[in-house]
Design a protein around this motif. Sequence first.
Motif, PDB file in Angstrom:
ATOM      1  N   CYS A 200       0.828  -1.211   0.000  1.00 27.19           N
ATOM      2  CA  CYS A 200       0.000   0.000   0.000  1.00 27.19           C
ATOM      3  C   CYS A 200       0.864   1.264   0.000  1.00 27.19           C
ATOM      4  O   CYS A 200       0.554   2.247  -0.686  1.00 27.19           O
ATOM      5  N   THR A 201       1.954   1.234   0.778  1.00 28.75           N
ATOM      6  CA  THR A 201       2.852   2.389   0.808  1.00 28.75           C
ATOM      7  C   THR A 201       3.489   2.615  -0.560  1.00 28.75           C
ATOM      8  O   THR A 201       3.599   3.749  -1.033  1.00 28.75           O
ATOM      9  N   GLY A 202       3.916   1.540  -1.191  1.00 29.01           N
ATOM     10  CA  GLY A 202       4.515   1.654  -2.520  1.00 29.01           C
ATOM     11  C   GLY A 202       3.544   2.224  -3.536  1.00 29.01           C
ATOM     12  O   GLY A 202       3.899   3.097  -4.329  1.00 29.01           O
ATOM     13  N   PRO A 250      14.084  14.834 -10.870  1.00 27.99           N
ATOM     14  CA  PRO A 250      14.791  13.727 -10.205  1.00 27.99           C
ATOM     15  C   PRO A 250      14.169  13.333  -8.865  1.00 27.99           C
ATOM     16  O   PRO A 250      14.213  12.167  -8.485  1.00 27.99           O
ATOM     17  N   TRP A 251      13.584  14.303  -8.153  1.00 30.57           N
ATOM     18  CA  TRP A 251      12.926  13.983  -6.884  1.00 30.57           C
ATOM     19  C   TRP A 251      11.660  13.172  -7.131  1.00 30.57           C
ATOM     20  O   TRP A 251      11.340  12.253  -6.367  1.00 30.57           O
ATOM     21  N   VAL A 252      10.942  13.500  -8.193  1.00 33.29           N
ATOM     22  CA  VAL A 252       9.756  12.725  -8.559  1.00 33.29           C
ATOM     23  C   VAL A 252      10.158  11.299  -8.920  1.00 33.29           C
ATOM     24  O   VAL A 252       9.528  10.328  -8.486  1.00 33.29           O
ATOM     25  N   ALA A 253      11.228  11.188  -9.710  1.00 27.36           N
ATOM     26  CA  ALA A 253      11.697   9.863 -10.122  1.00 27.36           C
ATOM     27  C   ALA A 253      12.150   9.046  -8.918  1.00 27.36           C
ATOM     28  O   ALA A 253      11.858   7.843  -8.827  1.00 27.36           O
ATOM     29  N   ALA A 254      12.850   9.682  -7.988  1.00 23.68           N
ATOM     30  CA  ALA A 254      13.314   8.966  -6.795  1.00 23.68           C
ATOM     31  C   ALA A 254      12.131   8.476  -5.958  1.00 23.68           C
ATOM     32  O   ALA A 254      12.153   7.363  -5.411  1.00 23.68           O
ATOM     33  N   THR A 255      11.083   9.298  -5.850  1.00 24.50           N
ATOM     34  CA  THR A 255       9.889   8.892  -5.101  1.00 24.50           C
ATOM     35  C   THR A 255       9.208   7.709  -5.783  1.00 24.50           C
ATOM     36  O   THR A 255       8.776   6.754  -5.117  1.00 24.50           O
ATOM     37  N   ALA A 256       9.114   7.763  -7.113  1.00 28.38           N
ATOM     38  CA  ALA A 256       8.493   6.664  -7.858  1.00 28.38           C
ATOM     39  C   ALA A 256       9.296   5.375  -7.694  1.00 28.38           C
ATOM     40  O   ALA A 256       8.718   4.280  -7.508  1.00 28.38           O
ATOM     41  N   LEU A 257      10.619   5.479  -7.753  1.00 24.54           N
ATOM     42  CA  LEU A 257      11.466   4.285  -7.606  1.00 24.54           C
ATOM     43  C   LEU A 257      11.362   3.710  -6.191  1.00 24.54           C
ATOM     44  O   LEU A 257      11.322   2.489  -6.010  1.00 24.54           O
ATOM     45  N   THR A 258      11.309   4.595  -5.192  1.00 30.31           N
ATOM     46  CA  THR A 258      11.141   4.129  -3.816  1.00 30.31           C
ATOM     47  C   THR A 258       9.800   3.408  -3.652  1.00 30.31           C
ATOM     48  O   THR A 258       9.716   2.351  -3.011  1.00 30.31           O
ATOM     49  N   GLY A 259       8.752   4.000  -4.233  1.00 36.15           N
ATOM     50  CA  GLY A 259       7.446   3.347  -4.186  1.00 36.15           C
ATOM     51  C   GLY A 259       7.459   1.995  -4.864  1.00 36.15           C
ATOM     52  O   GLY A 259       6.890   1.019  -4.355  1.00 36.15           O
ATOM     53  N   GLY A 260       8.132   1.924  -6.026  1.00 40.19           N
ATOM     54  CA  GLY A 260       8.221   0.641  -6.726  1.00 40.19           C
ATOM     55  C   GLY A 260       8.965  -0.406  -5.923  1.00 40.19           C
ATOM     56  O   GLY A 260       8.566  -1.581  -5.874  1.00 40.19           O
ATOM     57  N   ALA A 261      10.052   0.021  -5.272  1.00 35.24           N
ATOM     58  CA  ALA A 261      10.830  -0.922  -4.463  1.00 35.24           C
ATOM     59  C   ALA A 261      10.016  -1.449  -3.286  1.00 35.24           C
ATOM     60  O   ALA A 261      10.022  -2.660  -2.990  1.00 35.24           O
ATOM     61  N   LEU A 262       9.285  -0.549  -2.603  1.00 38.30           N
ATOM     62  CA  LEU A 262       8.451  -0.987  -1.492  1.00 38.30           C
ATOM     63  C   LEU A 262       7.327  -1.901  -1.960  1.00 38.30           C
ATOM     64  O   LEU A 262       6.982  -2.894  -1.292  1.00 38.30           O
TER      65      LEU A 262
END
Length: 284
Positions: A200-202, A250-262
């Motif tokens: 859910c967090t991701g 880049p901050w948007v991309a980092a947030t998306a990648l973090t969400g994908g990883a979670l």
Amino acid sequence: MTGFAVPAAWTERNIVREDGFVQLTDRLGKDPAFQARLAGIAVSNLEARLDLPAPAEKLGASLLKDAAQHMSSWPEYPQAWNETVRRSHRLNFAETAVPSADDSARSAHPASGDAATETSLVLDLGPFVRLLGDKLRAATGAQLAVPDTAVVGIGGPSQRQVVDRLAAYTPLWWPAGLGAVMTLALAVLAARRRSVVLVCTGLGLAVLAGVWQASAVLFSGLASAGLGESAMGALFARELIAASVAGFAPWVAATALTGGALFFAGVLGLILRRRRNAAVRAAG
């Protein structure tokens, strides 16, 4: 909380902080249209105050004409632009600006245009006017009284209020960010199925990244409205917003990648949990 913390952290670092703003606006100083308008305003400002002796008038007029067309190619131009940005940032953010690491390198000139700068957004083109004055002195040998400041309006009171709110609220990003991290940690610790929390967090972070990206595109479309009624304000707004959107990407991309990883970590946890349960049932 994350939806506020991340954009606020970026804004505080790149808009409210002087060093970040100088770095962000570096591309503005290289834009040909913006360079031409800067040069034209600086030349006009100096011409209005210029009183050259007769023998030097022709030479001075020729130098000013060349400056209006080619000042951006002068080796002193980047430093003049850098100082212009720093001065303007201090005027626009007043006492709310965060001190930069370059305080010792700044010139100790007081801010001017007090009444106007308290209620509007401005650019202080004083460094460009001073640069022109130095060139004229060197070329003509005349003693010129060159003004230290040359304030140009780029936005009205409503835009200044937006800047004041940014300076007041963006530093609050860290309590919101800390709250988001603590909430996630407590949710993971308290959950019966931690993998579901991660999934859910991701998904939530991915949705946030999508909302930010869509908002950035929409915000870019509004850039043509400008910060004020002047052509200078409109041009400054368009370039600043374009630089901001590019810087926030880049901050948007980092947030998306973090969400994908979670998300994938949660999915993996669900798969392993089901396999464990299947093994337990088979053994029973």
